[in-house]
Design a protein around this motif. Structure first.
Motif, PDB file in Angstrom:
ATOM      1  N   VAL A 206       9.264  -4.977  -6.900  1.00  0.00           N
ATOM      2  CA  VAL A 206       9.994  -4.467  -8.068  1.00  0.00           C
ATOM      3  C   VAL A 206      10.778  -5.592  -8.737  1.00  0.00           C
ATOM      4  N   ASP A 209       8.268  -8.030 -10.493  1.00  0.00           N
ATOM      5  CA  ASP A 209       7.663  -7.443 -11.685  1.00  0.00           C
ATOM      6  C   ASP A 209       8.629  -7.483 -12.868  1.00  0.00           C
ATOM      7  N   MET A 276       9.798   0.026 -12.820  1.00  0.00           N
ATOM      8  CA  MET A 276       8.989  -1.117 -13.240  1.00  0.00           C
ATOM      9  C   MET A 276       8.430  -0.993 -14.645  1.00  0.00           C
TER      10      MET A 276
END
Length: 310
Positions: A206, A209, A276
């Motif tokens: 996470v 990203d 995300m």
């Protein structure tokens, strides 16, 4: 063993009303058609890309060089036209398989130019399965032309009775759905083992990203960036997602488990979106799970209840 096979056969080919399968056709086909129309400009842009970037995948592997721009546009237009016939249930014996084939080709061709959109796989498989089924025997132009409707026509002919030919496509859609999630869970175990649920792998993913998207100026999730400060949150979330994926096949054997699975999968995709900024519209709209539910009963909710005798 014979008894087990007989039970599996009866379960897979269980009778279902034509209306249920038709509603799923309208939902899945409608989503696919809108998806194509919204992305039509983007899909045809690959015709302007340098041929060096062409990396054919899947069915596109039959090509050794990119198609000319006019052919790309023509195939997209043909897919949209076939999609409209698919949704309307017009000449479905031809339009159904044709739309499945064209959707597979158009989306695979776009994915042959770099990033592969795995979010499209389940949609394409569902359209192909429906296109090969008797999904236009109700709520369709074909049914109207044959003098029947889902509720029964005024001409006196009856609507199709519940039958296994309407049940197996729904079971197939459900099987495809749970298999896609199960494969995702197995892949996590193969790549990371139980560390996926016991370590900071999800947390790091996470964080990575969102940092990557910030660096590229892309849309990111402020919520995801804030949550990575709290490491204790992520192992339970990772364990829950893994349990949902590995337990997905159980949804084929129990209606209650199916409801739990669909809810858990929907929450999973909501979490991915919130942390995300990755959108999976097909499952988030619930359409990916339509085959699990008796959708034809929704019409009964619209009927006013008759008052009992005074």
């Amino acid at each position: 063993m014979r008894r087990l096979l007989d039970r599996l056969d009866r379960a897979f080919f269980a009778e279902a009303p034509a209306e249920r399968l038709a509603i799923v056709r309208l939902l899945v086909g409608g989503f696919a058609l809108v998806y194509l129309c919204v992305r039509a400009v983007h899909l045809q842009r690959v015709g302007h890309l340098p041929p060096e970037g062409f990396r054919p995948i899947g069915v596109i592997s039959v090509l050794s060089a990119p198609l000319p721009l006019w052919a790309v546009r023509a195939l997209i237009g043909a897919a949209i036209a076939a999609g409209a016939a698919f949704v309307a249930g017009f000449k479905f014996r031809v339009a159904g398989p044709l739309f499945g084939a064209l959707l597979l080709w158009v989306l695979s061709y776009r994915n042959s130019w770099g990033m592969v959109f795995h979010t499209e796989n389940l949609l394409v498989l569902h359209v192909i399965a429906l296109g090969l089924a008797a999904a236009a025997d109700a709520y369709s132009l074909d049914a109207r032309a044959a003098g029947r409707t889902a509720a029964g026509p005024p001409s006196g002919s009856s609507a199709p009775a519940p039958h296994g030919r309407y049940g197996w496509p729904l079971r197939l859609l459900c099987a495809i759905t749970v298999t896609s999630y199960f494969i995702a869970g197995v892949t996590k175990l193969r790549n990371s083992g139980l560390d996926w649920a016991l370590s900071d792998i999800l947390r790091n993913y996470v964080a990575y990203d969102n940092v990557r998207k910030i660096a590229l100026g892309d849309t990111h999730s402020p919520l995801g960036g804030a949550l990575v400060r709290y490491g204790f949150l992520f192992p339970p979330l990772a364990l829950a997602s893994l349990a949902m994926e590995l337990g997905a096949p159980l949804a084929l054997f129990s209606r209650r488990i199916a409801v739990v699975f669909c809810g858990a999968a929907w929450l999973f995709h909501l979490g991915v979106l919130l942390t995300m900024a990755i959108l999976f519209p097909y499952p988030l709209l619930g359409i990916a799970f339509a085959g699990f539910f008796e959708l034809e009963k929704m019409r009964d909710l619209r009927r006013p209840r008759r008052a009992g005798p005074a």
